[in-house]
Design a protein around this motif. Structure first.
Motif, PDB file in Angstrom:
ATOM      1  N   ASP A  37      46.123-146.614-108.785  1.00 36.31           N
ATOM      2  CA  ASP A  37      45.341-148.277-108.563  1.00 36.31           C
ATOM      3  C   ASP A  37      45.396-148.817-109.611  1.00 36.31           C
ATOM      4  O   ASP A  37      44.311-149.183-110.083  1.00 36.31           O
ATOM      5  CB  ASP A  37      43.933-147.590-107.971  1.00 36.31           C
ATOM      6  CG  ASP A  37      43.117-148.732-107.623  1.00 36.31           C
ATOM      7  OD1 ASP A  37      43.867-149.898-107.057  1.00 36.31           O
ATOM      8  OD2 ASP A  37      41.883-148.937-107.654  1.00 36.31           O
ATOM      9  N   TYR A  38      46.728-149.655-109.895  1.00 37.57           N
ATOM     10  CA  TYR A  38      46.723-150.366-111.082  1.00 37.57           C
ATOM     11  C   TYR A  38      47.942-151.429-110.798  1.00 37.57           C
ATOM     12  O   TYR A  38      48.937-150.963-110.131  1.00 37.57           O
ATOM     13  CB  TYR A  38      47.012-150.083-112.420  1.00 37.57           C
ATOM     14  CG  TYR A  38      47.413-150.694-113.365  1.00 37.57           C
ATOM     15  CD1 TYR A  38      46.196-151.284-114.103  1.00 37.57           C
ATOM     16  CD2 TYR A  38      48.519-151.021-113.762  1.00 37.57           C
ATOM     17  CE1 TYR A  38      46.375-152.233-115.105  1.00 37.57           C
ATOM     18  CE2 TYR A  38      48.852-152.137-115.060  1.00 37.57           C
ATOM     19  CZ  TYR A  38      47.422-152.465-115.769  1.00 37.57           C
ATOM     20  OH  TYR A  38      47.706-153.567-116.608  1.00 37.57           O
ATOM     21  N   PHE A  39      47.700-152.671-111.066  1.00 38.37           N
ATOM     22  CA  PHE A  39      48.774-153.529-110.980  1.00 38.37           C
ATOM     23  C   PHE A  39      48.644-154.562-112.294  1.00 38.37           C
ATOM     24  O   PHE A  39      47.513-154.637-112.906  1.00 38.37           O
ATOM     25  CB  PHE A  39      49.061-154.395-109.836  1.00 38.37           C
ATOM     26  CG  PHE A  39      47.635-155.244-109.499  1.00 38.37           C
ATOM     27  CD1 PHE A  39      47.546-156.428-109.895  1.00 38.37           C
ATOM     28  CD2 PHE A  39      46.548-154.751-108.449  1.00 38.37           C
ATOM     29  CE1 PHE A  39      46.414-157.041-109.439  1.00 38.37           C
ATOM     30  CE2 PHE A  39      45.660-155.350-107.946  1.00 38.37           C
ATOM     31  CZ  PHE A  39      45.347-156.726-108.475  1.00 38.37           C
ATOM     32  N   VAL A  40      49.683-155.241-112.939  1.00 41.13           N
ATOM     33  CA  VAL A  40      49.759-155.630-114.130  1.00 41.13           C
ATOM     34  C   VAL A  40      48.838-156.995-114.315  1.00 41.13           C
ATOM     35  O   VAL A  40      48.466-157.254-115.518  1.00 41.13           O
ATOM     36  CB  VAL A  40      51.261-155.916-114.560  1.00 41.13           C
ATOM     37  CG1 VAL A  40      51.970-157.086-113.520  1.00 41.13           C
ATOM     38  CG2 VAL A  40      51.368-156.064-115.933  1.00 41.13           C
ATOM     39  N   SER A  41      48.717-157.749-113.201  1.00 44.41           N
ATOM     40  CA  SER A  41      47.908-158.797-113.514  1.00 44.41           C
ATOM     41  C   SER A  41      46.345-158.570-113.079  1.00 44.41           C
ATOM     42  O   SER A  41      45.732-159.580-113.000  1.00 44.41           O
ATOM     43  CB  SER A  41      48.425-159.987-112.526  1.00 44.41           C
ATOM     44  OG  SER A  41      48.368-159.852-111.213  1.00 44.41           O
ATOM     45  N   GLU A  42      45.981-157.360-112.885  1.00 43.18           N
ATOM     46  CA  GLU A  42      44.577-157.047-112.286  1.00 43.18           C
ATOM     47  C   GLU A  42      43.401-157.628-113.334  1.00 43.18           C
ATOM     48  O   GLU A  42      42.339-158.366-112.751  1.00 43.18           O
ATOM     49  CB  GLU A  42      44.637-155.557-112.191  1.00 43.18           C
ATOM     50  CG  GLU A  42      43.305-155.236-111.245  1.00 43.18           C
ATOM     51  CD  GLU A  42      43.329-153.930-110.771  1.00 43.18           C
ATOM     52  OE1 GLU A  42      42.729-153.421-110.036  1.00 43.18           O
ATOM     53  OE2 GLU A  42      44.432-152.971-111.211  1.00 43.18           O
ATOM     54  N   SER A  43      43.662-157.541-114.444  1.00 43.47           N
ATOM     55  CA  SER A  43      42.618-158.182-115.306  1.00 43.47           C
ATOM     56  C   SER A  43      42.618-159.643-115.428  1.00 43.47           C
ATOM     57  O   SER A  43      41.585-160.509-116.083  1.00 43.47           O
ATOM     58  CB  SER A  43      42.752-157.602-116.994  1.00 43.47           C
ATOM     59  OG  SER A  43      43.983-157.935-117.320  1.00 43.47           O
ATOM     60  N   LEU A  44      43.646-160.345-115.036  1.00 45.14           N
ATOM     61  CA  LEU A  44      43.764-161.735-114.901  1.00 45.14           C
ATOM     62  C   LEU A  44      43.020-162.470-113.843  1.00 45.14           C
ATOM     63  O   LEU A  44      43.099-163.852-113.790  1.00 45.14           O
ATOM     64  CB  LEU A  44      45.280-162.242-115.349  1.00 45.14           C
ATOM     65  CG  LEU A  44      45.966-161.625-116.441  1.00 45.14           C
ATOM     66  CD1 LEU A  44      47.462-161.995-116.362  1.00 45.14           C
ATOM     67  CD2 LEU A  44      45.257-161.785-117.727  1.00 45.14           C
ATOM     68  N   LEU A  89      56.127-159.416-115.025  1.00 45.73           N
ATOM     69  CA  LEU A  89      57.172-158.370-115.393  1.00 45.73           C
ATOM     70  C   LEU A  89      58.528-158.929-115.994  1.00 45.73           C
ATOM     71  O   LEU A  89      58.904-158.243-116.989  1.00 45.73           O
ATOM     72  CB  LEU A  89      57.158-157.458-114.479  1.00 45.73           C
ATOM     73  CG  LEU A  89      55.990-156.595-114.012  1.00 45.73           C
ATOM     74  CD1 LEU A  89      56.099-155.551-112.834  1.00 45.73           C
ATOM     75  CD2 LEU A  89      55.395-155.530-115.243  1.00 45.73           C
ATOM     76  N   TYR A  90      58.776-159.928-115.231  1.00 45.24           N
ATOM     77  CA  TYR A  90      60.213-160.456-115.555  1.00 45.24           C
ATOM     78  C   TYR A  90      60.213-161.055-116.856  1.00 45.24           C
ATOM     79  O   TYR A  90      60.862-161.041-117.835  1.00 45.24           O
ATOM     80  CB  TYR A  90      60.685-161.460-114.497  1.00 45.24           C
ATOM     81  CG  TYR A  90      62.245-161.633-114.592  1.00 45.24           C
ATOM     82  CD1 TYR A  90      62.760-162.261-115.473  1.00 45.24           C
ATOM     83  CD2 TYR A  90      63.042-161.214-113.307  1.00 45.24           C
ATOM     84  CE1 TYR A  90      64.242-162.429-115.403  1.00 45.24           C
ATOM     85  CE2 TYR A  90      64.330-161.554-113.387  1.00 45.24           C
ATOM     86  CZ  TYR A  90      64.832-162.302-114.307  1.00 45.24           C
ATOM     87  OH  TYR A  90      66.046-162.370-114.366  1.00 45.24           O
ATOM     88  N   ALA A  91      59.128-162.157-116.933  1.00 49.28           N
ATOM     89  CA  ALA A  91      58.720-162.462-118.127  1.00 49.28           C
ATOM     90  C   ALA A  91      58.647-161.940-119.479  1.00 49.28           C
ATOM     91  O   ALA A  91      59.590-161.945-120.409  1.00 49.28           O
ATOM     92  CB  ALA A  91      57.771-163.593-117.970  1.00 49.28           C
TER      93      ALA A  91
END
Length: 421
Positions: free
Chosen positions: A336-343, A362-364
């Motif tokens: 249960d995690y994705f990279v922009s979650e905290s944003l 992720l691309y950037a």
């Protein structure tokens, strides 16, 4: 005095006659909207020529080609609101030559001639001198077999090259709007080569020094004995993959490295990462950001009784980990995690919008981090985006589920034995 007045009057009359004669021999032509699409055998599959250079000309009374103007089609492939001045009335038709590509993206080029592919469409000038026209057409080159198919194929390459660049640029832009530390995407052009009968049934390739060792990087799309190989999916996937190699080499200077296939073990973890990133990008752009059907492949792979992926330096393993950082909802994987979650305040976004942001992040960051292997990239992501205790726990769960150490390193060798430092 009377004679002088007569001479002046005659001169004025002659000038007026010349002006009227010139006005009668030319006219202005307006292209209000011209929308030309290309197909081979089925008009319902026609593709446009978006963001592509064009030139407009006519053939004069002596049979010579005379240029009128040039420009670039819009994002839909249209030429709009173009005023053509002083077109001779003897010219009954315009010739519009579309070039497959543009100087900011790159071109679809022929391997033998090193020239961009072009498609020329003839349009008669209507009586009112205003063109508003839409059509789908087939194009052939006289004396060349299968040229209808070739023109359609390169038009599709041009179409999907444009789509890959635009889609990636958009997603990085929305990621930038979410995280200002992400730089806006600045494309660098690279040419894409293809020719019928060249590089037959071999892998597509990104050549950092050029396929001809010219020192200029380029991409080659291989030919195939069966043209049925060139599905829309195949073309877009191939371009997205090779174009991402270009972006990662020019920004992060990722190294070269040979490999057997996407499920083979790589002693060099840099090889798994430099191929896993482009594989991830290509699958995201051709599967609408979803690998839900194979989300748990790293845990459940069973090839002759062996899990080829879990904890191992494999291209497909890298792709699975990157996907776990993108997907918003886990599919029987208990992460249960994705990279922009905290944003984000996720309630303000749809899952599709979040997926686009995650992909852009992720691309950037594959470019900006300059990471050379998966462990370096994951540690970079962890430092930037894994902030709360809940995030830290969920991020570690992603690593554990894929058989990685707490630092994102692979833990097993090719035979499934624990790696020792």
């Amino acid at each position: 005095m009377k004679i002088l007045l007569m001479v002046v009057a005659a001169f004025i009359s002659l000038s007026v006659d010349l002006l009227m004669s010139h006005a009668d021999s030319t006219r202005n032509v307006t292209i209000k909207s011209l929308n030309v699409k290309v197909y081979d055998t089925d008009a319902s599959t026609a593709v446009s020529m978006p963001n592509s250079e064009y030139s407009i000309s006519y053939v004069d009374s002596e049979g010579l080609q005379q240029s009128l103007t040039s420009g670039e089609t819009d994002s839909e492939g249209l030429i709009t609101n173009v005023e053509l001045k002083e077109v001779p009335t003897t010219a009954s038709k315009l010739e519009i030559t579309y070039t497959m590509g543009n100087e900011t993206r790159g071109y679809i080029k022929n391997l033998s001639t090193d020239k961009p592919y072009t498609i020329t469409f003839g349009k008669s000038i209507p009586e009112g001198n205003v063109i508003s026209y839409k059509t789908s057409a087939r194009f052939a080159t006289s004396g060349e077999a299968n040229s209808y198919t070739l023109h359609y194929l390169v038009a599709r390459m041009n179409y999907y090259y444009n789509e890959v660049v635009n889609q990636t640029t958009h997603d990085i832009q929305v990621a930038h709007a979410t995280d200002s530390s992400i730089s806006e995407f600045r494309n660098q052009p690279i040419n894409l080569y293809y020719e019928r009968g060249s590089f037959v049934d071999v892998d597509n390739g990104f050549y950092r020094n050029g396929h001809d060792r010219s020192g200029v990087a380029d991409i080659v799309l291989s030919d195939h004995a069966s043209l049925s190989t060139f599905t829309d999916y195949y073309i877009k996937h191939a371009i997205a993959h090779e174009w991402t190699h270009w972006n990662l080499v020019r920004t992060a200077n990722l190294p070269s490295g040979s490999y057997k296939n996407h499920y083979s073990y790589n002693e060099q973890t840099t090889t798994s990462y430099k191929e896993g990133g482009p594989a991830f990008v290509a699958d995201m752009l051709t599967h609408e950001y979803s690998l839900a059907d194979v989300d748990s492949e790293a845990q459940n792979d069973n090839y002759n009784g062996v899990n080829r992926l879990y904890g191992k330096s494999i291209i497909r393993t890298v792709e699975q980990v990157l996907y776990d950082l993108l997907d918003v909802s886990s599919n029987n994987e208990n992460e249960d995690y994705f990279v922009s979650e905290s944003l984000l305040n996720t309630a303000d976004y749809t899952n599709e919008q979040i997926s686009e942001i995650n992909f852009g992040v992720l691309y950037a960051q594959m470019m900006q981090s300059k990471a050379k292997n998966l462990s370096e990239f994951l540690q970079y992501i962890q430092e930037k985006y894994v902030t709360s205790d809940t995030d830290k726990s969920n991020f570690q769960q992603v690593l554990t589920l894929n058989g990685l150490s707490s630092t994102g390193d692979f833990t097993l060798d090719a035979d499934g034995n624990l790696l020792t430092e």
